[in-house]
Design a protein around this motif. Sequence first.
Motif, PDB file in Angstrom:
ATOM      1  N   UNK A 167       0.775  -0.866  -0.177  1.00 47.49           N
ATOM      2  CA  UNK A 167      -0.481  -0.158   0.147  1.00 47.49           C
ATOM      3  C   UNK A 167       0.982   0.964  -0.440  1.00 47.49           C
ATOM      4  N   UNK A 168       1.104   2.122  -0.771  1.00 41.77           N
ATOM      5  CA  UNK A 168       1.812   3.425  -1.278  1.00 41.77           C
ATOM      6  C   UNK A 168       1.233   4.260  -0.989  1.00 41.77           C
ATOM      7  N   UNK A 169       1.134   5.626  -0.237  1.00 40.63           N
ATOM      8  CA  UNK A 169       0.673   6.609  -0.023  1.00 40.63           C
ATOM      9  C   UNK A 169       0.834   7.806  -0.142  1.00 40.63           C
ATOM     10  N   UNK A 170       0.219   8.521  -1.417  1.00 45.12           N
ATOM     11  CA  UNK A 170       0.889   9.510  -1.552  1.00 45.12           C
ATOM     12  C   UNK A 170       1.933   8.991  -3.514  1.00 45.12           C
ATOM     13  N   UNK A 171       1.446   7.656  -3.680  1.00 47.77           N
ATOM     14  CA  UNK A 171       2.048   7.190  -4.371  1.00 47.77           C
ATOM     15  C   UNK A 171       1.989   7.735  -6.032  1.00 47.77           C
ATOM     16  N   UNK A 172       1.385   9.245  -6.277  1.00 45.81           N
ATOM     17  CA  UNK A 172       1.154   8.933  -7.717  1.00 45.81           C
ATOM     18  C   UNK A 172       2.353  10.258  -8.485  1.00 45.81           C
ATOM     19  N   UNK A 227      -2.696   2.197  -4.487  1.00 48.02           N
ATOM     20  CA  UNK A 227      -2.170   3.411  -4.220  1.00 48.02           C
ATOM     21  C   UNK A 227      -3.663   4.308  -3.146  1.00 48.02           C
ATOM     22  N   UNK A 228      -2.864   4.877  -1.939  1.00 50.08           N
ATOM     23  CA  UNK A 228      -4.056   6.248  -1.361  1.00 50.08           C
ATOM     24  C   UNK A 228      -4.122   7.468  -2.431  1.00 50.08           C
ATOM     25  N   UNK A 229      -4.741   8.049  -2.651  1.00 48.29           N
ATOM     26  CA  UNK A 229      -4.734   9.326  -3.183  1.00 48.29           C
ATOM     27  C   UNK A 229      -5.624  10.017  -2.611  1.00 48.29           C
ATOM     28  N   UNK A 230      -6.410  11.437  -2.880  1.00 47.74           N
ATOM     29  CA  UNK A 230      -6.872  12.129  -2.996  1.00 47.74           C
ATOM     30  C   UNK A 230      -8.629  11.775  -3.886  1.00 47.74           C
ATOM     31  N   UNK A 231      -7.921  11.693  -5.096  1.00 47.26           N
ATOM     32  CA  UNK A 231      -9.031  11.101  -6.296  1.00 47.26           C
ATOM     33  C   UNK A 231      -9.304   9.940  -6.340  1.00 47.26           C
ATOM     34  N   UNK A 232     -10.289   8.909  -5.899  1.00 47.51           N
ATOM     35  CA  UNK A 232     -10.927   7.835  -6.605  1.00 47.51           C
ATOM     36  C   UNK A 232     -10.358   7.339  -8.129  1.00 47.51           C
ATOM     37  N   UNK A 238       3.733   1.703   2.451  1.00 52.44           N
ATOM     38  CA  UNK A 238       4.361   3.471   2.609  1.00 52.44           C
ATOM     39  C   UNK A 238       4.209   4.343   2.100  1.00 52.44           C
ATOM     40  N   UNK A 239       4.244   5.562   3.004  1.00 55.42           N
ATOM     41  CA  UNK A 239       3.864   6.452   3.187  1.00 55.42           C
ATOM     42  C   UNK A 239       4.865   7.641   2.247  1.00 55.42           C
ATOM     43  N   UNK A 240       4.714   8.605   1.294  1.00 60.65           N
ATOM     44  CA  UNK A 240       5.321   9.039   0.063  1.00 60.65           C
ATOM     45  C   UNK A 240       4.950  10.345  -0.005  1.00 60.65           C
ATOM     46  N   UNK A 241       3.576  11.023   0.892  1.00 62.45           N
ATOM     47  CA  UNK A 241       2.565  11.649   0.285  1.00 62.45           C
ATOM     48  C   UNK A 241       3.004  13.043   1.097  1.00 62.45           C
ATOM     49  N   UNK A 242       2.964  14.556   0.618  1.00 64.60           N
ATOM     50  CA  UNK A 242       3.858  15.425   0.915  1.00 64.60           C
ATOM     51  C   UNK A 242       3.479  16.393   0.681  1.00 64.60           C
ATOM     52  N   UNK A 243       2.819  17.722   0.657  1.00 65.15           N
ATOM     53  CA  UNK A 243       3.012  19.198  -0.284  1.00 65.15           C
ATOM     54  C   UNK A 243       3.894  19.294  -0.837  1.00 65.15           C
ATOM     55  N   UNK A 244       4.503  19.557  -2.286  1.00 63.85           N
ATOM     56  CA  UNK A 244       5.805  20.089  -2.895  1.00 63.85           C
ATOM     57  C   UNK A 244       6.312  21.239  -1.795  1.00 63.85           C
ATOM     58  N   UNK A 248       1.874  15.897   5.269  1.00 62.43           N
ATOM     59  CA  UNK A 248       2.614  15.131   5.870  1.00 62.43           C
ATOM     60  C   UNK A 248       2.447  14.503   7.056  1.00 62.43           C
ATOM     61  N   UNK A 249       2.062  15.519   7.837  1.00 61.75           N
ATOM     62  CA  UNK A 249       1.876  14.550   9.847  1.00 61.75           C
ATOM     63  C   UNK A 249       0.513  14.086   9.506  1.00 61.75           C
ATOM     64  N   UNK A 250      -0.850  14.142   9.009  1.00 60.78           N
ATOM     65  CA  UNK A 250      -2.120  14.265   8.473  1.00 60.78           C
ATOM     66  C   UNK A 250      -2.189  12.769   7.767  1.00 60.78           C
ATOM     67  N   UNK A 251      -0.817  12.535   7.271  1.00 62.76           N
ATOM     68  CA  UNK A 251      -1.307  11.287   6.272  1.00 62.76           C
ATOM     69  C   UNK A 251      -0.611  10.312   6.688  1.00 62.76           C
ATOM     70  N   UNK A 252       0.914  10.474   7.226  1.00 66.41           N
ATOM     71  CA  UNK A 252       1.061   9.757   8.485  1.00 66.41           C
ATOM     72  C   UNK A 252       0.636   9.051   9.411  1.00 66.41           C
TER      73      UNK A 252
END
Length: 294
Positions: free
Chosen positions: A4-9, A29-34, A56-62, A82-86
């Motif tokens: 499972x990859x958060x922010x995988x897009x 993938x876990x993302x904002x859009x279904x 795995x978590x990769x999510x975070x605003x650039x 970063x914090x909320x998704x983690x």
Amino acid sequence: MRVLVGGGTGFVGTALTQLLKARGHEVTLVSRQPRPGRITWDELARSGLPSCDVAVNLAGENIFNPLRRWNEAFQKDVLSSRLETTQMLAKAITKAPQPPKAWILVTGVAYYRPSLTAEYDEDSPGGDFDFFSNLVTKWEAAARLPGDSTRQVVVRSGVVLGRGGGAISHMILPFRLGLGGPIGSGNQFFPWIHIQDLAGILTHALEVNHVQGILNGVAPASTTTNAEFAQALGTALGRPAFIPLPATVVRAVFGRERAIMLLEGQKVVPRRTLATGYQYSFPELGAALKEIVA
């Protein structure tokens, strides 16, 4: 394995997903859009962790989004993305009837204090001197799980270099036009990693059971300075690279706090990463840049 990859897009997530699938793993993938083959963060919060072997978590605003001014609202977005998704993933893992075997988070080398003399490995102190180091400390704390039923790994990434995204995408045009050069003094260290190696370290961490704790996600050629990087990129493109970008301009464009990440650097070594047995595809800068701009 089911991963499972958060922010995988994003840039890193796409490279990681391709490598995982090539090695026979299933990826959700876990993302904002279904979309098919994905779940949303709302679904994760509502229904809990889907059955998986690794999260795995990769999510975070650039952070260097050129369209966003460095103000309180953007800082809040950088923190919360970063914090909320983690926290959400860590909570879901803790509550899962069958928790995953491994939980991997990607943070950054901004944890270590910028210095022209110090050398940092995974055991070096840091995390308490500016916005970004404090962010990494909070981020890693948010990921911590009670107990030891799930193996936990944190990869502190350097500047990610790769084709079609990341840091190079912002630099390539001025360098192609012969207008590139060092940022500020150019003496600051430039901890970098090729995207194939960052994806490789993450895959190594999820496949090899003895890997745990902090890993530095940087190339072994850690003595690279910003001026040497500019020179190497110019050489790879067959262009001169001697027009410096003054520190005053960097601060004006990005704001003082963000500018620190470009104007000051850290000499970071991947001691533990190498000790786990990971073998780099691109340990040297010249070969890495040649592959990227080819």
